[in-house]
Design a protein around this motif. Structure first.
Motif, mmCIF file in Angstrom:
data_model
loop_
_atom_site.group_PDB
_atom_site.id
_atom_site.type_symbol
_atom_site.label_atom_id
_atom_site.label_comp_id
_atom_site.label_asym_id
_atom_site.label_seq_id
_atom_site.Cartn_x
_atom_site.Cartn_y
_atom_site.Cartn_z
ATOM 1 N N HIS A 1 12.953 7.613 7.670
ATOM 2 C CA HIS A 1 12.195 7.627 6.418
ATOM 3 C C HIS A 1 12.840 6.699 5.390
ATOM 4 C CE1 HIS A 1 15.305 10.746 5.751
ATOM 5 N NE2 HIS A 1 15.307 10.275 4.525
ATOM 6 N N ALA B 1 7.506 13.018 -2.870
ATOM 7 C CA ALA B 1 6.534 11.944 -2.693
ATOM 8 C C ALA B 1 6.454 11.514 -1.230
ATOM 9 C CB ALA B 1 6.898 10.762 -3.579
ATOM 10 N N LEU B 2 7.603 11.453 -0.543
ATOM 11 C CA LEU B 2 7.587 11.079 0.872
ATOM 12 C C LEU B 2 6.810 12.097 1.697
ATOM 13 C CD1 LEU B 2 11.222 9.776 1.600
ATOM 14 C CD2 LEU B 2 9.183 8.472 0.949
ATOM 15 N N GLU C 1 2.401 1.885 -3.458
ATOM 16 C CA GLU C 1 1.421 2.452 -4.388
ATOM 17 C C GLU C 1 1.144 3.923 -4.063
ATOM 18 O OE1 GLU C 1 0.158 0.764 -7.017
ATOM 19 O OE2 GLU C 1 1.361 -0.991 -6.489
ATOM 20 N N GLN C 2 1.122 4.260 -2.772
ATOM 21 C CA GLN C 2 0.903 5.650 -2.377
ATOM 22 C C GLN C 2 2.062 6.540 -2.809
ATOM 23 O OE1 GLN C 2 0.323 5.377 1.845
ATOM 24 N NE2 GLN C 2 -1.726 4.471 1.677
ATOM 25 N N VAL C 3 3.302 6.056 -2.615
ATOM 26 C CA VAL C 3 4.469 6.830 -3.020
ATOM 27 C C VAL C 3 4.496 6.999 -4.538
ATOM 28 C CG1 VAL C 3 6.990 6.853 -3.108
ATOM 29 C CG2 VAL C 3 5.830 6.187 -1.002
ATOM 30 N N GLN D 1 0.829 -1.209 0.000
ATOM 31 C CA GLN D 1 0.000 0.000 0.000
ATOM 32 C C GLN D 1 0.866 1.264 0.000
ATOM 33 O OE1 GLN D 1 -0.412 -2.626 1.935
ATOM 34 N NE2 GLN D 1 -2.479 -3.389 1.488
ATOM 35 N N GLN D 2 1.945 1.257 0.775
ATOM 36 C CA GLN D 2 2.828 2.423 0.813
ATOM 37 C C GLN D 2 3.555 2.629 -0.517
ATOM 38 O OE1 GLN D 2 5.068 1.242 4.318
ATOM 39 N NE2 GLN D 2 4.126 2.872 5.543
ATOM 40 N N LEU E 1 5.699 10.216 4.959
ATOM 41 C CA LEU E 1 6.740 9.240 5.277
ATOM 42 C C LEU E 1 8.108 9.893 5.454
ATOM 43 C CD1 LEU E 1 5.768 6.388 2.778
ATOM 44 C CD2 LEU E 1 5.416 6.421 5.255
ATOM 45 N N GLU F 1 4.426 14.036 0.663
ATOM 46 C CA GLU F 1 3.010 13.913 0.312
ATOM 47 C C GLU F 1 2.348 12.760 1.062
ATOM 48 O OE1 GLU F 1 0.939 15.537 -2.607
ATOM 49 O OE2 GLU F 1 2.146 16.976 -1.483
ATOM 50 N N CYS F 2 3.116 11.705 1.312
ATOM 51 C CA CYS F 2 2.574 10.508 1.975
ATOM 52 C C CYS F 2 2.799 10.510 3.480
ATOM 53 C CB CYS F 2 3.198 9.250 1.371
ATOM 54 S SG CYS F 2 2.854 9.008 -0.371
ATOM 55 N N ALA G 1 1.979 9.592 -5.484
ATOM 56 C CA ALA G 1 2.470 10.921 -5.105
ATOM 57 C C ALA G 1 3.561 11.383 -6.055
ATOM 58 C CB ALA G 1 2.987 10.888 -3.665
#
Length: 253
Positions: free
Chosen positions: A187, A176-177, A47-49, A44-45, A182, A179-180, A52
């Motif tokens: 990190h 991207a980090l 795909e989120q990154v 899931q992470q 992370l 935005e998520c 983003a």
């Protein structure tokens, strides 16, 4: 230090100034990555990154759909193949076989010492290799190849230039980090995507030798040194299998 000193002494041997090169007998400790703080992302992470990274807009604009966006495509390719970022950004279209879902890793971007100039060199262990990518990346990879020649790079900027791994990390990855959410104290780095692939592959039942070949380690021992703690304890499973084999053998006339 060993490389520089050894080169100087080797030249001295060739000139007859010294009889032997003592540096050749020096064995450096192997860097297995055991001391590295490894960060693993969930699917899931990842795909989120990737989503983003697709929202990092440059001029001219890039499509924001992950399957068409080179930033998102690169995130997914790294996470689901275990390829190093310097290798992935050096892949040319002619290296890709979409029918077999194979990619030939023949080169990598490296930084020339002293000049910070990017140059193409051999992969880290000096040997080309062929890696596989999962079927769900077929559409994304095909989009990255669309309209390009065989000697064009697969992953490019909005202007069609090869992606600079360092610039991409500082701009797209860190964006991207953030935005998520992370981007905390611990990190993930771009290399964390490679660790993520290893974890997913081992969880799926990948053996050490196959993982070594995919990751491009020079030996299976290095793969074990880095990822041994991820392999499940199968002692009971093996013991039960031996018991089953014994029972079957004793029943056979």
């Amino acid at each position: 230090v060993k490389v520089v000193t050894g080169g100087v002494l080797e030249y001295a041997v060739e000139q007859g100034w010294v009889p032997v090169n003592p540096v050749q007998r020096v064995k450096l400790p192997r860097d297995t990555g055991e001391n590295e703080d490894k960060v693993f992302l969930s699917v899931q992470q990842v795909e989120q990154v990737a989503a983003a990274a697709a929202r990092y807009i440059t001029k001219p604009r890039l499509p924001v759909e992950p399957e068409w966006n080179p930033n998102a495509a690169l995130v997914m390719f790294l996470a689901y193949t275990g390829c190093r970022v310097g290798e992935a950004t050096a892949i040319q279209c002619g290296d890709v076989d979409t029918t077999a879902r194979r990619v030939r890793i023949r080169r990598t971007w490296t930084e020339e010492r002293g000049t910070h100039k990017r140059v193409l060199g051999s992969p880290k262990n000096g040997k080309p290799r062929t890696i596989a990518y999962p079927a769900f990346l077929n559409h994304t990879v095909a989009n990255m190849l669309d309209g390009k020649r065989e000697d064009d790079y697969v992953f490019t900027t909005a202007r069609g230039l090869p992606i600079n791994p360092g610039d991409w990390r500082n701009r797209v990855w860190y964006f991207a980090l953030r935005e998520c959410g992370l981007d905390g104290d611990v990190h993930p780095t771009v290399h964390s995507l490679r660790h993520t692939y290893a974890a997913l592959a081992i969880q799926a039942g990948c053996d050490v030798k196959t993982l070594q070949l995919q990751l491009g380690h020079s030996s299976a021992q290095i793969t074990l040194d880095v990822y041994a703690f991820l392999f499940p304890d199968r002692l009971d499973e093996v013991a039960d299998a031996i018991a089953a084999e014994r029972s079957a053998a004793l029943r056979t006339p």
